[in-house]
Each structure stands twice: as C-alpha cells, then as structure tokens.
Write a protein that holds these residues in place. Structure first.
Motif, PDB file in Angstrom:
ATOM      1  N   PRO A  26       0.836  -1.152  -0.015  1.00  0.00           N
ATOM      2  CA  PRO A  26      -0.094   0.193  -0.146  1.00  0.00           C
ATOM      3  C   PRO A  26       0.707   1.187  -0.051  1.00  0.00           C
ATOM      4  N   VAL A  27       1.169   1.789  -1.322  1.00  0.00           N
ATOM      5  CA  VAL A  27       2.223   2.829  -1.283  1.00  0.00           C
ATOM      6  C   VAL A  27       1.495   3.949  -1.865  1.00  0.00           C
ATOM      7  N   ASN A  28       0.112   4.117  -1.964  1.00  0.00           N
ATOM      8  CA  ASN A  28      -0.613   5.196  -2.772  1.00  0.00           C
ATOM      9  C   ASN A  28      -1.606   5.758  -1.536  1.00  0.00           C
ATOM     10  N   HIS A  29      -1.340   5.878  -0.381  1.00  0.00           N
ATOM     11  CA  HIS A  29      -2.277   6.387   0.571  1.00  0.00           C
ATOM     12  C   HIS A  29      -2.946   7.679   0.178  1.00  0.00           C
ATOM     13  N   GLY A  30      -1.869   8.476  -0.534  1.00  0.00           N
ATOM     14  CA  GLY A  30      -2.411   9.918  -0.843  1.00  0.00           C
ATOM     15  C   GLY A  30      -3.718  10.084  -1.709  1.00  0.00           C
ATOM     16  N   SER A  31      -3.812   9.213  -2.546  1.00  0.00           N
ATOM     17  CA  SER A  31      -5.207   9.283  -3.678  1.00  0.00           C
ATOM     18  C   SER A  31      -6.303   9.157  -2.894  1.00  0.00           C
ATOM     19  N   GLU A 300      -0.709  14.185  16.323  1.00  0.00           N
ATOM     20  CA  GLU A 300      -0.219  14.826  15.053  1.00  0.00           C
ATOM     21  C   GLU A 300       1.235  14.726  14.665  1.00  0.00           C
ATOM     22  N   GLN A 301       1.866  15.069  15.808  1.00  0.00           N
ATOM     23  CA  GLN A 301       3.415  15.356  15.388  1.00  0.00           C
ATOM     24  C   GLN A 301       4.032  14.079  15.302  1.00  0.00           C
ATOM     25  N   THR A 302       3.571  13.053  16.088  1.00  0.00           N
ATOM     26  CA  THR A 302       4.206  11.920  15.981  1.00  0.00           C
ATOM     27  C   THR A 302       3.737  11.049  14.760  1.00  0.00           C
ATOM     28  N   ILE A 303       2.677  11.361  14.293  1.00  0.00           N
ATOM     29  CA  ILE A 303       2.236  10.797  12.901  1.00  0.00           C
ATOM     30  C   ILE A 303       3.047  11.193  11.983  1.00  0.00           C
ATOM     31  N   TYR A 304       3.178  12.801  11.859  1.00  0.00           N
ATOM     32  CA  TYR A 304       3.879  13.460  10.794  1.00  0.00           C
ATOM     33  C   TYR A 304       5.435  13.093  10.998  1.00  0.00           C
ATOM     34  N   ASP A 305       6.030  12.852  12.137  1.00  0.00           N
ATOM     35  CA  ASP A 305       7.327  12.699  12.214  1.00  0.00           C
ATOM     36  C   ASP A 305       7.715  11.374  11.323  1.00  0.00           C
ATOM     37  N   TYR A 306       6.885  10.473  11.868  1.00  0.00           N
ATOM     38  CA  TYR A 306       7.318   8.958  11.230  1.00  0.00           C
ATOM     39  C   TYR A 306       6.910   9.059   9.559  1.00  0.00           C
ATOM     40  N   CYS A 307       5.900   9.708   9.171  1.00  0.00           N
ATOM     41  CA  CYS A 307       5.657   9.520   7.687  1.00  0.00           C
ATOM     42  C   CYS A 307       6.639  10.545   6.884  1.00  0.00           C
ATOM     43  N   HIS A 308       6.965  11.593   7.594  1.00  0.00           N
ATOM     44  CA  HIS A 308       8.045  12.361   6.781  1.00  0.00           C
ATOM     45  C   HIS A 308       9.369  11.712   6.652  1.00  0.00           C
ATOM     46  N   LYS A 309       9.895  11.313   8.005  1.00  0.00           N
ATOM     47  CA  LYS A 309      11.104  10.529   7.778  1.00  0.00           C
ATOM     48  C   LYS A 309      11.027   9.360   6.780  1.00  0.00           C
ATOM     49  N   LEU A 310       9.908   8.644   6.894  1.00  0.00           N
ATOM     50  CA  LEU A 310       9.942   7.485   5.920  1.00  0.00           C
ATOM     51  C   LEU A 310       9.837   7.913   4.556  1.00  0.00           C
ATOM     52  N   ALA A 311       9.198   9.093   4.239  1.00  0.00           N
ATOM     53  CA  ALA A 311       9.289   9.608   2.885  1.00  0.00           C
ATOM     54  C   ALA A 311      10.505  10.197   2.503  1.00  0.00           C
ATOM     55  N   ARG A 312      11.440  10.643   3.167  1.00  0.00           N
ATOM     56  CA  ARG A 312      12.725  10.875   2.708  1.00  0.00           C
ATOM     57  C   ARG A 312      13.493   9.543   2.628  1.00  0.00           C
ATOM     58  N   MET A 333       4.719  12.515   1.148  1.00  0.00           N
ATOM     59  CA  MET A 333       4.793  11.883  -0.164  1.00  0.00           C
ATOM     60  C   MET A 333       6.095  12.394  -0.551  1.00  0.00           C
ATOM     61  N   VAL A 334       6.751  11.460  -1.574  1.00  0.00           N
ATOM     62  CA  VAL A 334       8.041  11.766  -1.829  1.00  0.00           C
ATOM     63  C   VAL A 334       7.942  11.368  -3.710  1.00  0.00           C
ATOM     64  N   PHE A 381       5.430   8.218  -4.131  1.00  0.00           N
ATOM     65  CA  PHE A 381       5.021   7.243  -3.126  1.00  0.00           C
ATOM     66  C   PHE A 381       4.476   7.856  -1.928  1.00  0.00           C
ATOM     67  N   SER A 382       3.445   7.397  -1.371  1.00  0.00           N
ATOM     68  CA  SER A 382       2.758   8.065  -0.188  1.00  0.00           C
ATOM     69  C   SER A 382       3.240   7.007   0.958  1.00  0.00           C
ATOM     70  N   CYS A 383       3.837   7.880   2.164  1.00  0.00           N
ATOM     71  CA  CYS A 383       4.172   7.054   3.286  1.00  0.00           C
ATOM     72  C   CYS A 383       3.260   7.314   4.411  1.00  0.00           C
ATOM     73  N   GLN A 384       2.756   6.158   4.984  1.00  0.00           N
ATOM     74  CA  GLN A 384       1.628   6.196   6.129  1.00  0.00           C
ATOM     75  C   GLN A 384       2.338   5.358   7.427  1.00  0.00           C
ATOM     76  N   ILE A 385       1.588   5.539   8.421  1.00  0.00           N
ATOM     77  CA  ILE A 385       2.185   4.716   9.640  1.00  0.00           C
ATOM     78  C   ILE A 385       1.896   3.196   9.580  1.00  0.00           C
ATOM     79  N   TYR A 386       1.202   2.577   8.556  1.00  0.00           N
ATOM     80  CA  TYR A 386       1.386   1.233   8.422  1.00  0.00           C
ATOM     81  C   TYR A 386       2.317   0.791   7.311  1.00  0.00           C
TER      82      TYR A 386
END
Length: 413
Positions: A26-31, A300-312, A333-334, A381-386
């Motif tokens: 599942p790499v397209n959460h953003g859609s 919110e910050q915990t979710i964002y930090d994980y997803c943003h780091k994963l995107a990088r 997303m990256v 690619f969209s990055c999510q907590i799962y």
C-alpha cells in the motif's frame, strides 16, 4: 514526545489496518486514504444505528452531529467552526466556491500548470460558460519555492486577477507548495485566495486563524483517517453571503438577504448542514478518528514525524537504486524520477500506455501513480504509519518490471 501504543509499520498495520489485503503493497495512501479498522468499525456501527429510526435521525439528530464534528475539526485547524462547512471532497469544495461566487465575464483566475485536473476543469467550465479567463503560471520541476513565489508575484502584479487558486501539496508531482507565502501575496495584490488543501489536514500542520485565506478546502478522508468522501471547506466571514451549497437546496438565501447578528454568524452552518438526504456517518465518526490519532498514534506530530522521515528515506533509497533523484519539496509523499533510458518510448507514449502500466501494477498488488512532467517520468510514493521501507523497495521494483514489460510489447505503441 508521545509514542504510539505499538510501533508504526507492519506491526501497526496488522493491528489497526486489517482491511488492507495481506499481500498488497500500500504505497498510494495519498489518492484516497485508508481508514483504520477501529474507525471503520465505528462508521459501520453508526450507519446501522442511524437506520434504526431514519425519520427521527434525519429530522432531529443530524444538525447536532454536524455542528459537533465542525467544532472538532475547528480545534485541529484553529478556526471558529462557524466558518467551516462539510463537503464531499476537495473538488466539491473548489466547485462550491468558484460556481457560487459572483464572477463576471473577463474576471481572471490564476492557477498553476500543475493544478489538479478536476479543479483545472472547473476553471475551464467557467471560461466556457461565463467568459472567465484562466491565467496559468507555468511550473517545471525541479524548481525552488522562491522561484514559484516569484512567478506568481509577476503574474498577480501584471494580470490583476479576481482569484488565485493554488495547492498546499500538489497532487502530481506530489510536492509541498509555498501556500503560506502565496496567501500573503494574494493579500498584497488584493486577490482572493482559494487554497486547494486536498492533501492538508492530517498531513501538514494547519492554522487557519494564522493563515487567513479567503477560502480553503481539505479532504478528511485522505490523511485524517475519516471514511470517504468527507472534506471541510473554510470560508472567511466576509464571504459567507456569497457562498452557496452544491447543490443549491432548501436553505438557499440570496446574497443580499440580511439576517440578525446571531443568524448571520450561523449563516454557513445553516446553509450547509442539510442539502438533501445523505449518509452522515462519515461526518459523525470524525471525533473517533481524532481520538485514534491522539490516543493510539500519539498525536499529530508523532504521525507526521514518522511519515515524513519515511518519505525522505524512501526518496533516498529509491533514487539511489534507480540512479536518479527526487524532488526536494517532500511532505509525507515523495516524488522520484523514474529511469527511462532503456525505454524512452514510455515517456513519449505515456498517454497511450498509462492504463496498461497501471493494469499490470494492480495485478502485482503494487500500484504507484506516475506522471510525465518536464520531459521525465516521475513516481509518487505516499508514506503512512502502516508502511515500512520494504513496501517501497518492492513497489519500486515492480514499477520498473512493469515498464520494461510494457515497453517490450511493441504492439501497444
């Protein structure tokens, strides 16, 4: 910083995102977004509950549900709930604004060349129907935010438009847009700002009291874990009289209708809470989604930090593996350039081949949206907590395999 109840990634997916098929990457959460299982189960429970006595529910319960969820969203985006309305999706919100605001022949609307297709078509409709003029700011990535702002500055100064519509995060390429600077720019030139924040709430921090746009729309079903379709529309109080529901319905009032101070404060709420029979469960479950984000995920910050780091990390991994690069404006997303030297015909014939490429991706359970932009093919690619990094490692391999398979089938060119 608060931590999730269990670690994000595959373990979290197995516990809280059980509706995703086991063998899917599942790499397209953003859609479209994905709703966590506890929120989804509450949603189904509410649909059933609301059907118990439909007449009573629709007549006496929906307004309270609507206002309660407006208040909860208002807390997240720092906005008085009286300035918010629920719509089905961001495209509906854009249409609500542009098709009800009193525009005249010759009025100009500025958009960027990377505008979301449906929203761009809304402007085309206004051109064809009413003689409104579209002014396009041409953007070719890679480009810096400073260069983007400079391009808009030049156009707003020269064209004196009525509206300027732009993104928080663009869809394709999936990049963070300098929306805060552009709202300020619109104020400088007395232009109405319409912010398409389809990728907004749940993805990046939003403070609408600080931002002060004229109009802002954001999907709750993409990154905020609410079932689709559900989005919110923000309207600055000075525009409440000019914005009408889509469809126009029982609550319609002419722009010039004067109300008492209390009724004027509630003008947006009273117009939008009921426009016809609909499923209110997606709106009703918003507090459940907020609780899940705060209590299960850690906020919110915990979710964002994980997803943003994963995107990088995904950008670094895939671009290194492919021998290319990724665009700097990364959120959760990256967007990575796809190597196409072995099959240049893919880029040249993308409009003819994209459906075949996607068809084969779906067969391999690894769909990654792509776009040809500035003469290159990009994958988003969209990055999510799962997610974990190997989801994207595998999906990026599938993408190249499919491209090579399609390119070698000359009969499709």
């Amino acid at each position: 910083m608060p931590q999730p109840l269990i670690p994000f990634g595959k373990q979290f997916r197995e516990k809280y995102f059980t509706n995703i098929e086991k063998d899917v990457y599942p790499v397209n959460h953003g859609s479209y977004g994905v709703t966590p299982t506890p929120v989804h189960e509450k949603y189904i429970e509410l649909i059933t509950q609301n059907a118990g006595y439909t007449d009573k529910f629709m007549k006496y319960t929906t307004r309270d549900i609507y206002i309660n969820s407006l208040k909860e969203v208002g807390k997240v985006v720092n906005s008085d709930y009286h300035n918010l309305a629920f719509v089905d999706n961001a495209t509906s919100g854009v249409n609500t604004v542009l098709r009800s605001y009193p525009l005249a022949k010759g009025d100009k609307i500025v958009v960027q060349s990377t505008v979301y297709g449906a929203c761009g078509n809304t402007v085309k409709f206004l051109e064809n129907r009413y003689g409104v003029e579209a002014v396009v700011v041409d953007l070719e990535y890679p480009i810096t935010n400073e260069e983007i702002v400079a391009k808009f500055d030049e156009v707003l100064k020269k064209e004196s438009p009525k509206f300027c519509m732009f993104d928080t995060i663009s869809s394709m390429p999936g990049v963070v847009f300098p929306f805060e600077e552009l709202v300020k720019l619109c104020k400088k030139y007395n232009v109405l700002s319409l912010v398409d924040g389809a990728h907004g709430i749940g993805n990046i921090p939003l403070d609408l009291t600080e931002l002060k746009p004229d109009f802002f729309v954001s999907n709750l079903h993409k990154w905020f874990y609410v079932p689709f379709g559900c989005a919110f529309l923000y309207v600055d109080p000075k525009h409440h009289n000019n914005i009408h529901t889509l469809p126009v319905s029982h609550s319609y009032l002419d722009d010039k209708t004067e109300l008492s101070p209390e009724d004027q404060q509630n003008r947006l709420v009273d117009r939008f809470w009921f426009t016809g029979t609909k499923n209110y469960a997606a709106i009703q479950v918003i507090p459940e989604a907020i609780d899940f984000r705060n209590k299960v995920c850690g906020g919110e910050q915990t979710i964002y930090d994980y997803c943003h780091k994963l995107a990088r990390d995904v950008g670094d991994l895939v671009s290194k593996k492919w021998g290319t690069s990724y665009l700097d404006q990364t959120s959760t997303m990256v967007t990575v350039e796809v190597p196409t030297a072995k099959f240049p015909e893919i880029v040249a014939n993308w409009s003819k081949l994209d459906n075949e490429v996607y068809h084969q991706m779906f067969a391999k359970k690894a769909y990654t949206p792509c776009i040809v932009h500035n003469g290159k093919l990009y994958a988003r690619f969209s990055c999510q907590i799962y997610n974990e990094i190997d989801d994207f490692d595998n999906a990026s391999d599938v993408l190249l395999q499919v491209l090579e398979e399609v390119a070698t089938n000359k009969s499709k060119l």
